[in-house]
Design an enzyme around this catalytic site. Structure first.
Site, PDB file in Angstrom:
ATOM      1  CB  SER A  50      -0.794   0.116   1.148  1.00  0.00           C
ATOM      2  OG  SER A  50      -1.722  -1.040   1.243  1.00  0.00           O
ATOM      3  CB  ALA A 108       2.800  -2.933  13.946  1.00  0.00           C
ATOM      4  CG  LEU A 145      -0.257   1.531   6.413  1.00  0.00           C
ATOM      5  CD1 LEU A 145      -1.414   2.685   6.259  1.00  0.00           C
ATOM      6  CD2 LEU A 145      -0.427   0.488   5.024  1.00  0.00           C
ATOM      7  CG  ASN A 158      -4.967  -0.917   3.598  1.00  0.00           C
ATOM      8  OD1 ASN A 158      -5.961  -1.157   4.113  1.00  0.00           O
ATOM      9  ND2 ASN A 158      -3.612  -0.940   3.671  1.00  0.00           N
ATOM     10  CB  CYS A 185      -3.863  -1.033   7.586  1.00  0.00           C
ATOM     11  SG  CYS A 185      -2.503  -1.232   8.498  1.00  0.00           S
ATOM     12  CB  SER A 215      -3.537  -8.531   9.304  1.00  0.00           C
ATOM     13  OG  SER A 215      -3.229  -7.346   9.378  1.00  0.00           O
ATOM     14  N   GLY A 219      -1.358 -15.292   8.580  1.00  0.00           N
ATOM     15  CA  GLY A 219      -0.698 -16.560   8.786  1.00  0.00           C
ATOM     16  C   GLY A 219      -1.750 -17.876   8.995  1.00  0.00           C
ATOM     17  N   GLY A 267      -5.867 -14.889   3.504  1.00  0.00           N
ATOM     18  CA  GLY A 267      -5.684 -15.285   5.332  1.00  0.00           C
ATOM     19  C   GLY A 267      -5.237 -16.609   5.408  1.00  0.00           C
ATOM     20  CB  THR A 313       1.886 -15.226   6.264  1.00  0.00           C
ATOM     21  OG1 THR A 313       1.115 -13.935   6.441  1.00  0.00           O
ATOM     22  CG2 THR A 313       3.037 -15.617   7.426  1.00  0.00           C
TER      23      THR A 313
END
Lengths: 264, 300
Positions: free
Chosen positions: B44, B68, B71, B121, B124, B188, B213, B239, B262
């Site tokens: 993003s 975290a 962005l 997005n 987030c 996520s 994950g 996901g 992931t």
């Protein structure tokens, strides 16, 4: 699990006025020279090359040059203080050939020293150029002499050993000696010159690159290099010359924490 | 056999590199494309360069990671230079973020000609104030953002939703009301956190982050299933997808294609071609001719 282990510092060695080595208890398994650890000082986390791998005493060490806020905070630490460590990460140096030229510029000597110790233990003959600006900043000379390696200090100001740049000494050696390979870590400008030398003399080499890292797990993409896209934290940090030929940004630019290109 | 089409975008297979996984540079997107991804989504980017959060930005947990990153990106104008270097071997989707409908619209219009679609997005879970999930948790804001982007561009607009809401169907419908062409489910999960035992400190500098994950796969599947039932938009499922069987589950739940994130950490960039060959084998064994036949079968 990729989670920092908070470990007490066993010992701290003051290597030079600007470099300290921090040694931690560590169950050494398959750590290889050239790999790195993520060091967490509970405020920030940065990658540091492993400079000591000691399977006999079960210790691991990183050497840190004081350059900014993070490294300054590390230099204030005492023995028994704690740091978070996760890793090791990345591809290290391969030990190949029977005679190797190892070149480390400044703090680039950290992985080069781990390499030299391991290669020497395995019976590889190593000529190691340890380069610094001045005598007081030469790293690991005595430590490496003990391994039986041929240690060749070089200083920009000529205050110790060869007078001049590591690149000049390395080229002289390559011209006159018969090496199977070279391993290099140091400022990228130095590595770029040595890369050209390795091509000129057709001497294969392994170069350890440094790029801004965040996750170190191969997912955030912060350390990807042009034009191949490889992640320095996974496919690197050590790349062979034939791989490095495809890294077009090598010696030209790198990206900062927001991904903006910064030229060298 | 593996070809799929979503919003008139033709893909050679249904695996897409998810936003935020590598993707900050053309080189890494091209690498994913060469490695077998059917399409790629950029990391993003927003109006201005953003450094993101200090490290640690990622920590592993059972069944995935919490991140975290915040962005981090070089801003739309710098990112345009990356987009110019995309090889275009597979469809390219730009993931964009902003804090107002106008910002989204501006960024979208700056890049729409350089990509095949836009992914918004609004999901987030650790974005700065006013961005990310703070938009996607509000149905009105969601509609406004989608509307503004749709008004300013001709490209297909895909909206990526957060699972961290009471009712994801309500948000999906809000995106549909705004004119979304497709949905990506899910961003996520969380936020979540981990705390170090020695120091009693949260590991991430931001303290909390989004979980991704294999552990979030059941939640993602449920979101896809629910939304497929109630909203008439194609879905990109994402996901915790690790292998071909996971893809099949998402298709059965109602996804038209999937995004992989992931798993790149666990299985390297080769994950795309591996998943594709395993999916192809599954389809051959079961007698499916097309991916489309499998979409939504769990609802019958």
């Amino acid at each position: 699990m990729n989670f920092p282990q908070v470990i007490k510092i066993n010992r701290i060695i003051e290597e030079t006025p600007t470099v300290k080595t921090f040694i931690f208890p560590w169950e050494v398994t398959d750590e290889t020279p050239g790999q790195f650890l993520m060091l967490w000082n509970f405020a920030d986390e940065k990658p540091m090359s492993i400079s000591i791998i000691d399977p006999v005493n079960d210790e691991i060490g990183v050497s840190v040059k004081m350059v900014g806020t993070f490294t300054k905070s590390l230099h204030k630490l005492q023995e028994n203080d704690k740091l978070g460590l996760r890793g090791p990460y990345g591809n290290g140096f391969e030990i190949a050939g029977s005679r190797v030229l190892a070149v480390g510029g400044g703090i680039g000597m950290a992985p080069i020293s781990a390499f030299t110790e391991e290669a020497s233990r395995r019976g590889v003959e190593v000529d190691v150029v340890t380069a610094a600006t001045t005598k007081g900043e030469i790293l690991f000379q005595e430590r490496l002499e003990i391994t039986g390696a041929n240690v060749l200090p070089t200083t920009d100001d000529g205050s110790h050993g060869f007078c001049g740049f590591a690149t000049e000494l390395a080229e002289k050696l390559i011209k006159n000696e018969d090496y199977d390979m070279m391993v290099v870590c140091g400022p990228e400008i130095m590595m770029k010159k040595l890369f050209a030398i390795s091509n000129r003399y057709q001497l294969p080499g392994q170069f350890s690159l440094e790029r801004y890292m965040k996750c170190a797990l191969g997912i955030c993409g912060q350390c990807c290099v042009d034009d191949v896209g490889w992640r320095i934290c996974v496919e690197g940090p050590v790349l062979w010359t034939d791989q490095l030929k495809m890294v077009t940004e090598f010696g030209n630019y790198r990206r900062d924490s927001s991904g903006i290109k910064k030229t060298f | 056999m593996l070809e799929v089409e979503i919003c008139d975008i033709k893909m050679k297979n249904p695996t897409v590199l998810a936003a935020g996984v590598l993707g900050s540079t053309a080189a890494s997107l091209n690498w994913a494309a060469r490695s077998g991804a059917g399409a790629v989504v950029t990391k993003s980017f927003g109006m201005e360069p953003n450094k993101g959060y200090p490290n640690p930005t990622t920590v592993e947990v059972e069944g995935g990671i919490i991140n975290a990153i915040g962005l981090s990106n070089p801003g739309v104008e710098n990112f345009r230079k990356e987009l110019e270097k995309l090889e275009g071997k597979v469809p390219q989707i730009a993931s964009i973020y902003g804090s107002t409908p106008e910002e989204f619209a501006h960024i979208a219009s700056r890049v729409e000609n350089m990509v095949d679609a836009l992914e918004l997005n609004i999901s987030c879970p650790h974005a700065m104030e006013g961005c990310g999930a703070s938009i996607g948790q509000n149905p009105d804001l969601t509609t406004q953002v989608v509307k503004a982007v749709k008004k300013s561009v001709k490209s297909p607009v895909i909206v990526k939703l957060t699972p961290n809401v009471t009712d994801i169907v309500e948000i999906a419908q809000a995106a549909e009301d705004g004119g979304a062409d497709a949905l990506t489910l899910i961003n996520s999960l969380g936020p979540g956190m981990r705390i170090d035992l020695e120091t009693a400190r949260p590991v991430l500098s931001n303290r909390f982050g989004g979980m991704s994950g294999p552990a979030i796969k059941p939640v993602a599947l449920h979101c896809v299933y629910q939304v497929h039932q109630r909203v008439n938009l194609p879905i990109m499922g994402v996901g915790g997808i690790m292998n071909g069987n996971d893809v099949v589950e998402f298709l059965y739940a109602g996804a038209s294609c999937v995004q992989i994130g992931t798993a790149v950490m666990y299985r390297g960039m080769e994950v795309f071609s591996r998943i594709n060959s395993s999916l192809q084998k599954f389809m051959t064994d079961k007698g499916y001719q097309t991916v489309e036949e499998m979409v939504g079968l769990a609802h019958e």
